[in-house]
Design an enzyme around this catalytic site. Structure first.
Site, mmCIF file in Angstrom:
data_model
loop_
_atom_site.group_PDB
_atom_site.id
_atom_site.type_symbol
_atom_site.label_atom_id
_atom_site.label_comp_id
_atom_site.label_asym_id
_atom_site.label_seq_id
_atom_site.Cartn_x
_atom_site.Cartn_y
_atom_site.Cartn_z
ATOM 1 N N LYS A 9 0.376 -4.652 -8.294
ATOM 2 C CA LYS A 9 1.258 -4.894 -7.147
ATOM 3 C C LYS A 9 1.609 -6.387 -6.999
ATOM 4 O O LYS A 9 0.960 -7.250 -7.604
ATOM 5 C CB LYS A 9 0.581 -4.362 -5.883
ATOM 6 C CG LYS A 9 0.373 -2.845 -5.912
ATOM 7 C CD LYS A 9 -0.143 -2.356 -4.570
ATOM 8 C CE LYS A 9 -0.329 -0.853 -4.565
ATOM 9 N NZ LYS A 9 -0.691 -0.349 -3.217
ATOM 10 N N TYR A 49 7.342 5.922 -2.678
ATOM 11 C CA TYR A 49 6.330 6.225 -1.654
ATOM 12 C C TYR A 49 6.848 7.226 -0.622
ATOM 13 O O TYR A 49 6.328 7.276 0.506
ATOM 14 C CB TYR A 49 5.889 4.936 -0.964
ATOM 15 C CG TYR A 49 4.909 4.107 -1.779
ATOM 16 C CD1 TYR A 49 3.649 4.609 -2.102
ATOM 17 C CD2 TYR A 49 5.230 2.828 -2.210
ATOM 18 C CE1 TYR A 49 2.747 3.863 -2.839
ATOM 19 C CE2 TYR A 49 4.323 2.068 -2.946
ATOM 20 C CZ TYR A 49 3.089 2.589 -3.256
ATOM 21 O OH TYR A 49 2.183 1.852 -3.982
ATOM 22 N N ASN A 112 -3.400 -4.408 -1.807
ATOM 23 C CA ASN A 112 -4.607 -3.924 -2.484
ATOM 24 C C ASN A 112 -4.484 -3.904 -4.012
ATOM 25 O O ASN A 112 -5.129 -3.113 -4.688
ATOM 26 C CB ASN A 112 -5.026 -2.573 -1.911
ATOM 27 C CG ASN A 112 -4.027 -1.469 -2.188
ATOM 28 O OD1 ASN A 112 -2.949 -1.723 -2.702
ATOM 29 N ND2 ASN A 112 -4.387 -0.240 -1.849
ATOM 30 N N HIS A 115 -2.014 0.217 -7.747
ATOM 31 C CA HIS A 115 -1.814 1.627 -7.391
ATOM 32 C C HIS A 115 -2.189 2.476 -8.593
ATOM 33 O O HIS A 115 -1.981 2.064 -9.731
ATOM 34 C CB HIS A 115 -0.329 1.875 -7.040
ATOM 35 C CG HIS A 115 0.021 3.327 -7.000
ATOM 36 N ND1 HIS A 115 -0.195 4.111 -5.894
ATOM 37 C CD2 HIS A 115 0.536 4.155 -7.956
ATOM 38 C CE1 HIS A 115 0.193 5.346 -6.156
ATOM 39 N NE2 HIS A 115 0.635 5.399 -7.398
ATOM 40 N N GLU A 126 5.166 10.292 -11.263
ATOM 41 C CA GLU A 126 5.205 8.827 -11.190
ATOM 42 C C GLU A 126 5.507 8.191 -12.547
ATOM 43 O O GLU A 126 6.207 7.180 -12.621
ATOM 44 C CB GLU A 126 3.877 8.301 -10.627
ATOM 45 C CG GLU A 126 3.695 8.667 -9.151
ATOM 46 C CD GLU A 126 2.453 8.067 -8.529
ATOM 47 O OE1 GLU A 126 2.337 8.124 -7.294
ATOM 48 O OE2 GLU A 126 1.585 7.548 -9.272
HETATM 49 P P1 CMP Z 1 -1.418 3.061 -3.007
HETATM 50 O O1 CMP Z 1 -2.506 3.549 -3.877
HETATM 51 O O2 CMP Z 1 -0.323 2.289 -3.633
HETATM 52 O O3 CMP Z 1 -0.784 4.307 -2.235
HETATM 53 C C1 CMP Z 1 -0.221 4.211 -0.964
HETATM 54 C C2 CMP Z 1 -0.344 2.843 -0.383
HETATM 55 O O4 CMP Z 1 -0.134 2.754 1.008
HETATM 56 C C3 CMP Z 1 -1.771 2.365 -0.553
HETATM 57 O O5 CMP Z 1 -2.056 2.109 -1.878
HETATM 58 C C4 CMP Z 1 -1.792 1.164 0.360
HETATM 59 O O6 CMP Z 1 -1.222 0.022 -0.234
HETATM 60 C C5 CMP Z 1 -0.892 1.661 1.476
HETATM 61 N N1 CMP Z 1 -1.701 2.109 2.597
HETATM 62 C C6 CMP Z 1 -2.416 3.238 2.685
HETATM 63 N N2 CMP Z 1 -3.016 3.321 3.890
HETATM 64 C C7 CMP Z 1 -2.644 2.239 4.566
HETATM 65 C C8 CMP Z 1 -2.914 1.768 5.861
HETATM 66 N N3 CMP Z 1 -3.680 2.471 6.715
HETATM 67 N N4 CMP Z 1 -2.364 0.612 6.225
HETATM 68 C C9 CMP Z 1 -1.563 -0.071 5.377
HETATM 69 N N5 CMP Z 1 -1.265 0.326 4.125
HETATM 70 C C10 CMP Z 1 -1.801 1.468 3.726
#
Ligand code: CMP
Length: 140
Positions: A9, A49, A112, A115, A126
């Site tokens: 990311k 998403y 984070n 993904h 995906e």
């Molecule tokens: P990802 O694995 O990319 O899949 C969905 C994404 O949404 C997740 O990682 C986070 O980056 C984001 N995400 C999921 N839950 C939350 C949350 N409670 N607050 C903010 N971002 C979130």
């Protein structure tokens, strides 16, 4: 052998974590089948998403995912989908097991670092979002 989709990311690209993350993935037995370095536009991030479109974090997630380039990866390994989920750790780095990529590289639940597809079915969708069949077969 099976394939899964990972996205390094914008926070990890900006934080110069691409090299360490790729090294870790290779150490864990993943082979890079295809890779694309690109900047998503808001429509692309929204479509990727779409499953989260009713969640409160959808708009901020789109803003974050379009804030800089990402590296999309098609990764091959035995049991690729569950193994990658293990290696990256929980969504929230505060809850991620020590030594996982998110425990090491992620800032918070949104920023984070990486993904990974959450099921075989999601992985097929995906992978198709970023790569053509030809690219996934190792062609140009
Ligand atoms: P990802 O694995 O990319 O899949 C969905 C994404 O949404 C997740 O990682 C986070 O980056 C984001 N995400 C999921 N839950 C939350 C949350 N409670 N607050 C903010 N971002 C979130």
């Amino acid at each position: 052998m099976s394939l899964t989709l990972a996205i390094i990311k914008p926070d990890a690209v900006e934080g110069r974590k691409v090299g360490p993350i790729l090294a870790r993935l290779e150490e864990e037995g993943f082979r890079i089948r295809a890779a694309k370095f690109l900047r998503l536009d808001p429509d692309q991030a929204g479509a990727f998403y779409a499953i989260h479109r009713d969640r409160p974090f959808y708009e901020p997630l789109k803003t974050f995912m379009t804030s800089g380039p990402v590296l999309a990866l098609a990764l091959e390994r035995e049991d690729a989908v569950p193994r990658l989920r293990e290696v990256i750790g929980a969504t929230d780095p505060a809850e991620a097991e020590a030594g996982t990529i998110r425990a090491l590289c992620a800032e918070n639940k949104e920023r984070n670092a990486i993904h990974a597809s959450d099921s075989e079915e999601t992985a097929r969708w995906e992978l198709g979002f970023f790569f053509s069949t030809r690219e996934l077969l190792g062609g140009a």
